[in-house]
Design a protein around this motif. Structure first.
Motif, PDB file in Angstrom:
ATOM      1  N   HIS A 209       0.811  -1.208   0.000  1.00 20.77           N
ATOM      2  CA  HIS A 209       0.000   0.000   0.000  1.00 20.77           C
ATOM      3  C   HIS A 209       0.843   1.255   0.000  1.00 20.77           C
ATOM      4  O   HIS A 209       0.299   2.353   0.055  1.00 20.77           O
ATOM      5  CB  HIS A 209      -0.896   0.040   1.238  1.00 20.77           C
ATOM      6  N   GLY A 210       2.151   1.147  -0.009  1.00 18.15           N
ATOM      7  CA  GLY A 210       2.979   2.344   0.076  1.00 18.15           C
ATOM      8  C   GLY A 210       4.381   1.954   0.492  1.00 18.15           C
ATOM      9  O   GLY A 210       4.837   0.852   0.199  1.00 18.15           O
ATOM     10  N   LEU A 211       5.057   2.845   1.181  1.00 18.34           N
ATOM     11  CA  LEU A 211       6.409   2.552   1.605  1.00 18.34           C
ATOM     12  C   LEU A 211       6.401   1.599   2.788  1.00 18.34           C
ATOM     13  O   LEU A 211       5.503   1.623   3.615  1.00 18.34           O
ATOM     14  CB  LEU A 211       7.112   3.846   2.035  1.00 18.34           C
TER      15      LEU A 211
ATOM     16  N   LYS B 217       0.930   6.357  -6.380  1.00 13.56           N
ATOM     17  CA  LYS B 217       1.876   7.454  -6.531  1.00 13.56           C
ATOM     18  C   LYS B 217       1.598   8.560  -5.517  1.00 13.56           C
ATOM     19  O   LYS B 217       2.522   9.092  -4.885  1.00 13.56           O
ATOM     20  CB  LYS B 217       1.791   8.030  -7.944  1.00 13.56           C
ATOM     21  N   GLU B 218       0.296   8.876  -5.361  1.00 11.72           N
ATOM     22  CA  GLU B 218      -0.045   9.927  -4.396  1.00 11.72           C
ATOM     23  C   GLU B 218       0.386   9.519  -3.005  1.00 11.72           C
ATOM     24  O   GLU B 218       0.955  10.312  -2.254  1.00 11.72           O
ATOM     25  CB  GLU B 218      -1.567  10.149  -4.409  1.00 11.72           C
ATOM     26  N   ARG B 219       0.105   8.262  -2.683  1.00  9.43           N
ATOM     27  CA  ARG B 219       0.467   7.738  -1.375  1.00  9.43           C
ATOM     28  C   ARG B 219       1.956   7.846  -1.140  1.00  9.43           C
ATOM     29  O   ARG B 219       2.421   8.269  -0.085  1.00  9.43           O
ATOM     30  CB  ARG B 219       0.018   6.279  -1.351  1.00  9.43           C
ATOM     31  N   LEU B 220       2.743   7.442  -2.181  1.00 13.10           N
ATOM     32  CA  LEU B 220       4.185   7.457  -2.033  1.00 13.10           C
ATOM     33  C   LEU B 220       4.702   8.873  -1.881  1.00 13.10           C
ATOM     34  O   LEU B 220       5.547   9.147  -1.035  1.00 13.10           O
ATOM     35  CB  LEU B 220       4.850   6.791  -3.244  1.00 13.10           C
ATOM     36  N   ARG B 221       4.170   9.786  -2.678  1.00 10.98           N
ATOM     37  CA  ARG B 221       4.634  11.180  -2.572  1.00 10.98           C
ATOM     38  C   ARG B 221       4.338  11.728  -1.182  1.00 10.98           C
ATOM     39  O   ARG B 221       5.176  12.381  -0.560  1.00 10.98           O
ATOM     40  CB  ARG B 221       3.948  12.052  -3.628  1.00 10.98           C
ATOM     41  N   GLU B 222       3.137  11.392  -0.674  1.00  7.15           N
ATOM     42  CA  GLU B 222       2.755  11.839   0.665  1.00  7.15           C
ATOM     43  C   GLU B 222       3.718  11.297   1.707  1.00  7.15           C
ATOM     44  O   GLU B 222       4.191  12.022   2.580  1.00  7.15           O
ATOM     45  CB  GLU B 222       1.374  11.243   0.923  1.00  7.15           C
ATOM     46  N   GLU B 223       4.016   9.980   1.583  1.00  3.51           N
ATOM     47  CA  GLU B 223       4.862   9.374   2.602  1.00  3.51           C
ATOM     48  C   GLU B 223       6.290   9.885   2.509  1.00  3.51           C
ATOM     49  O   GLU B 223       6.955  10.054   3.527  1.00  3.51           O
ATOM     50  CB  GLU B 223       4.817   7.854   2.482  1.00  3.51           C
TER      51      GLU B 223
END
Lengths: 443, 336
Positions: B163-165, B201-207
């Motif tokens: 789900h992300g990093l 991508k949004e999730r990753l940028r946020e994290e």
């Protein structure tokens, strides 16, 4: 799931053995030749399986699946797709400090068959930096379910027919589609679980592997499992009606699955699929993935066998290990069969003797302590007494001394007063004599 | 030649006398071009990420060669307690007379063991070693053939299955953010639908923002560029981290032979911008920003390392005087 009934009809469920235990026991101990008899007409006991089926339907069935896989690998989506429903799921985070298990129970119904399904998911599996202890919470959960069943079985007043069986019947292990081989964590975990639960490995998110890569990947996975001695669940081959299809399916393990709850229109139908810019992956298309095979094997054909294997193999192994740990054996020192009752009695005796011994020990210790304390107190009393005597003597001595002093002082005082009286007299006499002399002079 | 005469050029003979004011240093770019072609370029690219994320395949697709002819992949049991290794492959490739010495640094074993605590240490040690090597060479007496082995860019592959990093991703990127240009990529993007890619991508940028990870930022384009270029640049920046797909095979699609992956349900074309961001990555990495990556490595990361190194050296009690002489030598040369 309606084919479930056929399965029950076919296999001997374990409740059957409870109905006639005595016969089984006696036939074990005294094997005698039972001669087959032919019937002159229709008796009617060929309806026994139907009676069994009816009873089972009334009771309802229960099935417990454990899903192990990394966060986000698609466990919840696959469960939703398999059972064609929407279990309430929520996204887990990648930052769980430890692996946890989350169990949810649902009541499903198809035609007139009721199923109580428990889905257990791992949370945070494979996310930690150090994954050496990741398998432990899973093993603990499985053992806990076995333990509670064992406790129920050993109770004096037990209600096994009412008992909600929470033992894990099937474990779906989700393999990450790297395309090369198993991960080290997968191997370590499966080795710990293969003697406790029926493991069915599946390749998750299989729409990222092309056909040729998939073939090589499956072969590599199976060879790694075999070379490391991991025993995964093999679909049973002893029943002729399903032996053929089971053999074919055994060759397709591990199943490469794709899960989806979204529907896309293909042709003029709405099917469960995933829509990509380059094509549509249909979940129920056997050419695209092995989802249909998994559903058939897991639910339609072998669900009852999974439950039976859990009970007769995995649970029995657990029970044996647990009881041996407690000291129970099947054969005594001269290889004579020892029943549980005897062993239990012996253990109880042992325990009571031990208890008595301890009690005696404690009593002795208590008595001794009391004695010690008593002597101590006596000693103290004596000491006190002697000191009192000593002080008394001292006091008497001092008093005597003081008395002596007083006497002397009194003596002094009396002699002094005598002398003073004498002096005064003398003075008075001399004064009168002087007065007379003066008077004489004056004349 | 006096200073004055140096600047007064000889105007090319012409009858109409228009080029009287022509000085001639407009040819400088051509001279630079010529010299650089003669000298050749070098570039060191590091790829990091777990096994099975398609790192080797992507490198092959980027440079259109097969760099990993016979590599041995380990079994799962061998990887239980595997340590991270560093493997270098150097190749010389040429295109239109321009020579490139390409070094790919691979990190097999990263994230594969059961216990991955501090698995990034081997990687940071390697990068520091290259810096130290260059530092020594730079402060040496004979600096004719300094070989630049410093790592110019690190492509970090994030698995698309989560789900992300993950904690290992964050720790690795934070350990490397001050030593090398980190470019995170979403690997094996053909397992995500377009909406899923957008969400990830949004999730990753946020994290990445949340955890304060300093990844490579594309330099802003000049304000005097044309609108088309600015739009492209903006689009590029908004689609990071890139979702990439690599392929070792050439398939037939829409009548052409393209690099792609063949599935029963369709063909994924690696170079199709609608399928993945491979083209964008290639543009950034090779066609437009390769030199910028090298510049940032030498101006930023290396300088930081050098300053830190000197500080620790001068503050330590046993400070050899020879080294000081070397440093002063190097500093003097830089000033000159």
């Amino acid at each position: 799931m309606a084919t479930f009934l056929n399965e029950v009809w076919r296999t001997r469920s374990y409740s059957n053995q409870d109905i006639c235990p005595k016969i089984n026991a006696s036939s074990k101990q005294r094997p005698r030749r039972v001669r087959p008899l032919s019937l002159a007409g229709h008796v009617g006991f060929d309806s026994l399986p139907d009676q069994l089926v009816n009873k089972s339907i009334c009771q309802g069935f229960c099935f417990n699946i454990l899903c192990i896989g990394e966060t986000g690998i698609g466990k919840s989506t696959l469960m939703d797709t398999l059972f064609n429903t929407n279990f309430e799921n929520f996204e887990s985070s990648h930052f769980e400090p430890q692996v946890k298990l989350r169990a949810q129970t649902y009541d499903l119904q198809e035609s007139n068959v009721r199923l109580r399904l428990t889905v257990v998911n791992t949370v945070g599996f494979g996310d930690q930096m150090n994954k050496q202890e990741s398998y432990q919470p899973v093993v603990d959960y499985i053992d806990r379910q076995f333990e509670s069943y064992l406790q129920e079985e050993l109770k004096i007043k037990r209600s096994l027919h009412n008992y909600h069986d929470s033992r894990v019947h099937a474990c779906l292990y989700f393999i990450s589609p790297s395309g090369h081989s198993l991960k080290s964590l997968d191997l370590v975990t499966m080795k710990k679980l293969d003697s406790k639960v029926n493991i069915i490995p599946v390749i998750a998110k299989a729409d990222t592997i092309s056909k040729s890569e998939l073939h090589k990947f499956k072969i590599k996975i199976m060879s790694e499992l075999v070379s490391n001695g991991v025993q995964i669940y093999q679909f049973p081959l002893d029943d002729e009606t399903v032996a053929k299809v089971n053999t074919t399916m055994n060759g397709h393990l591990p199943f490469a699955v794709v899960g989806s709850t979204e529907e896309v229109s293909v042709g003029n139908k709405m099917v469960k699929a995933r829509q990509y810019p380059w094509g549509v992956v249909q979940v129920e298309n056997e050419n695209h993935c092995d989802f249909v095979k998994l559903r058939e094997m897991l639910i339609c054909v072998n669900m009852e066998d999974l439950r039976e294997q859990t009970h007769t193999r995995h649970y029995e192994l657990y029970r044996r290990c647990k009881l041996e740990e407690m000291g129970f054996k099947d054969t005594g020192p001269e290889s004579k069969p020892v029943s549980l009752q005897q062993t239990y009695e012996a253990k109880r005796q042992e325990f009571l003797v031990e208890l008595q011994k301890r009690e005696d020990e404690m009593r002795q210790m208590f008595v001794q302590r009391v004695k010690e304390k008593e002597s101590e107190l006596k000693e103290a009393e004596r000491e006190l007494q002697s000191r009192f005597e000593q002080l008394k003597r001292l006091h008497a001595d001092e008093k005597a001394a003081l008395e002596e002093k007083k006497r002397l002082l009194d003596e002094d005082q009396s002699s002094f007063s005598k002398r003073r009286a004498a002096a005064q007299l003398l003075q008075a006499q001399s004064l009168t004599a002087n007065g007379k002399k003066d008077k004489d002079r004056k004349k | 030649m006096t200073a004055n005469s140096r600047y007064r050029s000889r105007a090319p003979r012409s009858d109409d006398g228009e080029e009287k004011d022509y000085v001639g240093f407009a040819t400088l770019p051509n001279q630079v071009h010529r010299k650089s072609v003669k000298k050749g370029f070098d570039f060191t690219l590091m790829v990091a990420g777990e096994s099975g994320l398609g790192k080797s395949t992507l490198v092959n697709s980027l440079f259109l060669t097969d760099l990993h002819k016979d590599r041995k992949l380990l079994n799962a049991e061998e990887r239980i307690s595997q340590t991270v290794e560093i493997m270098k492959h150097t190749v010389d490739i040429e295109e239109k007379g321009v020579k490139l010495k390409l070094t790919i640094v691979d990190t097999p074993g990263f994230g594969d063991a059961v216990n991955n605590t501090e698995c990034w240490r081997a990687v940071t040690d390697y990068i520091d070693q290259q810096f130290e090597h260059y530092f020594r060479d730079e402060s040496g007496l004979n600096r004719k053939n300094i070989q630049d082995n410093r790592v110019h860019c690190c492509l970090y592959f994030i698995p698309p299955f989560g789900h992300g990093l993950r904690p290992v991703d964050i720790e690795f990127m934070k350990a490397l953010q001050d030593k090398v240009n980190v470019v995170p990529l979403i690997a094996k993007a053909d397992c995500l639908t377009p909406s899923e890619i957008k969400k990830l991508k949004e999730r990753l940028r946020e994290e990445i923002d949340k955890y304060g990870i300093k990844i490579y930022q594309f330099p802003d384009c000049d304000s005097d560029e044309d609108e088309e270029f600015k739009r492209q640049d903006k689009e590029l920046k908004e689609s990071t981290p890139f979702a990439v797909i690599g392929s070792n095979t050439v398939v037939e699609a829409r009548g052409q032979r393209v690099r792609g992956r063949l599935y029963p349900w369709g063909i994924v074309e690696v170079e199709n911008p609608a399928h993945c961001d491979f083209v964008k990555l290639r543009t950034i990495l090779i066609r437009t920003h390769m030199h910028d990556l090298k510049d940032i490595t030498s101006d930023c990361h290396y300088e930081n390392y050098r300053a830190q190194c000197i500080q620790t050296m001068t503050s330590s009690p046993d400070f050899p005087s020879i080294q000081l002489a070397n440093i002063m030598h190097g500093a003097l040369f830089k000033l000159l």
